[in-house]
Every structure is written in structure tokens, then in C-alpha cells.
Design an enzyme around this catalytic site. Structure first.
Site, short mmCIF file in Angstrom:
data_model
loop_
_atom_site.label_atom_id
_atom_site.label_comp_id
_atom_site.label_asym_id
_atom_site.label_seq_id
_atom_site.Cartn_x
_atom_site.Cartn_y
_atom_site.Cartn_z
N GLY A 21 -86.59 14.61 32.22
CA GLY A 21 -87.88 14.05 32.62
C GLY A 21 -87.68 13.16 33.82
O GLY A 21 -86.55 12.75 34.12
N GLN B 194 -89.60 6.11 39.52
CA GLN B 194 -88.14 6.23 39.66
C GLN B 194 -87.74 6.73 41.04
O GLN B 194 -86.58 6.61 41.42
CB GLN B 194 -87.57 7.18 38.59
CG GLN B 194 -87.70 6.64 37.16
CD GLN B 194 -87.15 7.61 36.15
OE1 GLN B 194 -87.81 8.55 35.76
NE2 GLN B 194 -85.91 7.41 35.73
N CYS C 103 -81.53 7.17 30.49
CA CYS C 103 -82.49 7.09 31.59
C CYS C 103 -81.73 7.21 32.90
O CYS C 103 -80.69 6.57 33.07
CB CYS C 103 -83.24 5.76 31.55
SG CYS C 103 -84.47 5.59 32.85
N LEU C 104 -82.25 8.02 33.80
CA LEU C 104 -81.59 8.20 35.10
C LEU C 104 -81.56 6.89 35.90
O LEU C 104 -80.75 6.75 36.80
CB LEU C 104 -82.27 9.32 35.90
CG LEU C 104 -82.15 10.71 35.24
CD1 LEU C 104 -83.06 11.70 35.95
CD2 LEU C 104 -80.70 11.19 35.25
N HIS D 72 -91.29 8.28 26.90
CA HIS D 72 -90.34 7.58 27.78
C HIS D 72 -90.86 7.60 29.22
O HIS D 72 -90.85 6.57 29.91
CB HIS D 72 -88.97 8.26 27.64
CG HIS D 72 -87.92 7.81 28.61
ND1 HIS D 72 -86.74 7.21 28.21
CD2 HIS D 72 -87.83 7.90 29.97
CE1 HIS D 72 -86.01 6.93 29.27
NE2 HIS D 72 -86.63 7.35 30.36
N GLU D 73 -91.34 8.76 29.68
CA GLU D 73 -91.86 8.86 31.06
C GLU D 73 -93.12 8.02 31.22
O GLU D 73 -93.32 7.36 32.24
CB GLU D 73 -92.15 10.32 31.44
CG GLU D 73 -90.98 11.28 31.35
CD GLU D 73 -89.70 10.75 31.91
OE1 GLU D 73 -89.72 9.91 32.82
OE2 GLU D 73 -88.63 11.15 31.41
N HIS E 31 -92.48 4.43 31.86
CA HIS E 31 -92.13 4.14 33.26
C HIS E 31 -93.38 3.80 34.08
O HIS E 31 -93.32 2.99 35.00
CB HIS E 31 -91.43 5.33 33.91
CG HIS E 31 -89.95 5.44 33.65
ND1 HIS E 31 -89.04 4.50 34.09
CD2 HIS E 31 -89.21 6.40 33.04
CE1 HIS E 31 -87.81 4.87 33.75
NE2 HIS E 31 -87.89 6.03 33.10
O1 GNR Z 1 -82.73 12.77 31.25
C1 GNR Z 1 -83.22 12.01 30.42
N1 GNR Z 1 -82.87 12.15 29.11
C2 GNR Z 1 -83.52 11.51 28.07
C3 GNR Z 1 -82.91 11.52 26.82
C4 GNR Z 1 -83.53 10.92 25.75
C5 GNR Z 1 -84.75 10.31 25.91
C6 GNR Z 1 -85.36 10.27 27.15
C7 GNR Z 1 -84.75 10.87 28.22
S1 GNR Z 1 -85.53 10.86 29.76
C8 GNR Z 1 -84.14 10.94 30.84
C9 GNR Z 1 -84.58 11.07 32.28
C10 GNR Z 1 -85.31 9.81 32.70
O2 GNR Z 1 -84.80 8.77 32.96
N2 GNR Z 1 -86.62 9.90 32.73
O3 GNR Z 1 -87.34 8.81 33.05
NI NI Z 2 -86.17 7.11 32.40
#
Ligand code: GNR
Ligand code: NI
Length: 183
Positions: A46, A51, A94-95, A136-137, A140
Site C-alpha cells: 500500500g 508518503q 510502513c515504508l 493503515h493507508e 496516513h
Molecule cells: O508494505 C506495507 N506493508 C504493510 C504490512 C502490514 C500492514 C500495513 C502495511 S502497509 C506497508 C506500506 C506502507 O507503508 N503503506 O503506507
Molecule cells: Ni505506511
């Protein structure tokens, strides 16, 4: 398409509340496609516009396993219209918090309404990894990171490590510049 640089925490651009898009036009579609390219290259499941430094309510998601057909989702102005009372805990990454992971508790299932890449209103039901990733997205878009859901102690440890590695990287870069001008 273009791959965009991903912002790493701590950074004020990851703390902003993002504005809705008026409609999904060619520029927003382009952003969605650039975000997908960036996400696949990372690799991640995601990515949210803040980001990559864009304070707009745009996210992309693809939870297909490697080797499966890709299933990209492009979403603008996503809204949770229903969430289950049942919660589930998943280990999240999270990236923008590279190499850090923690268990986060969220509703297990959600229904999400959004504008797709053709500016059509759509709704999907999500559970499991997809539900986790969409939530999660969407966090953000409010300037919220997964570490905001865990203890202040763990959050502090992760953010201190990221600050340290940013400082080390900056020092390395300035040494490289100094070595260049000494030559
Ligand atoms: O790549 C991602 N893996 C992930 C694993 C578990 C829960 C959420 C994520 S999202 C993350 C990519 C990211 O930072 N998206 O904002
Ligand atoms: Ni993230």
C-alpha cells in the site's frame, strides 16, 4: 509512470491532515499510477499520497501475493462506512518507518466508499490483510502512523532509531561532499 521518493519519519509532511480531491482527473490518475509504480518497486502492499509529499486523500493498495495476478486498487477520498466490532491484530510495517514492525489492533472488517480512477463512486468490503492495509493507508491521510497505535515507549524507540540513522546518512553525505571539494 514515474517512481517517486518515499518520505521517511520523522518528517512533518507525514503528520499533516490531507485534503480531499475535487474529482479524479488526469492529474490524480497520474498520481495514482506513479504511486503504484513506487509501491511495487519498494516493494510494499500500500502507499498513501503524503508518503510521497502530496497532502491529498489518495491511496493505492495491492495485497495480491507475489506470483498472483496483480490486483491494484486506486482510491481517492476513501471513507469507512462500516467497521466490525470484532478486532484483529496484525504485525504492521510502513515504508516510512523502514525495518520496524509492531502488532496493531484494528477492526477486522470494514466497508469502504471511495472514488476510483475513473471518478466513479465504489464500495468494497475488506477483511484480513486488505482491511488492515486500507486502514493503515487511511491513517496516513490524517497524519497518523502505525507507531501512533502502540505504546509511547515502543514508538519512542523506533523514532529515535530513525532519527539516528537520518543523522548518520546526512553526515555521510556531507563527508562525501567534503571529500569531493578536497580533491
Ligand atoms: O508494505 C506495507 N506493508 C504493510 C504490512 C502490514 C500492514 C500495513 C502495511 S502497509 C506497508 C506500506 C506502507 O507503508 N503503506 O503506507
Ligand atoms: Ni505506511
Amino acid at each position: 509512470m514515474a517512481k517517486l521518493p518515499i518520505i521517511v519519519a520523522p518528517d512533518p509532511r507525514l503528520k499533516l491532515a490531507c485534503k480531499p480531491v475535487a474529482r479524479v482527473d488526469a492529474a490524480v490518475r497520474r498520481l495514482m499510477d506513479d504511486m503504484l509504480e513506487t509501491m511495487y518497486a519498494a516493494p510494499g502492499i500500500g502507499l498513501a499520497a503524503p508518503q510521497v509529499g502530496i497532502a491529498r486523500r489518495v491511496i493505492v493498495v495491492d495485497v495480491a501475493r507475489t506470483g498472483q495476478e496483480p490486483r491494484p486498487l486506486r482510491m481517492a477520498n476513501p471513507e469507512i462506512v462500516w467497521a466490525s466490532d470484532q478486532e484483529a491484530s496484525y504485525e504492521e510495517g510502513c515504508l516510512s518507518l523502514p525495518e520496524h514492525y509492531a502488532d496493531v489492533v484494528r477492526p477486522e472488517e470494514v466497508r469502504v466508499r471511495y472514488l476510483d480512477h475513473e471518478n466513479e463512486i465504489r464500495e468494497i468490503a475488506a477483511k484480513g490483510t486488505l482491511a488492515t492495509c486500507i486502514q493503515h493507508e487511511m491513517d496516513h491521510l490524517e497524519g497518523v502512523l502505525f507507531v501512533d497505535h502502540i505504546s509511547a515507549l515502543k514508538r519512542g524507540m523506533i523514532l529515535r532509531k530513525l532519527t539516528k540513522s537520518k543523522k548518520a546518512k546526512a553526515a555521510e553525505a556531507s563527508e562525501t561532499v567534503a571529500a569531493g571539494s578536497a580533491r
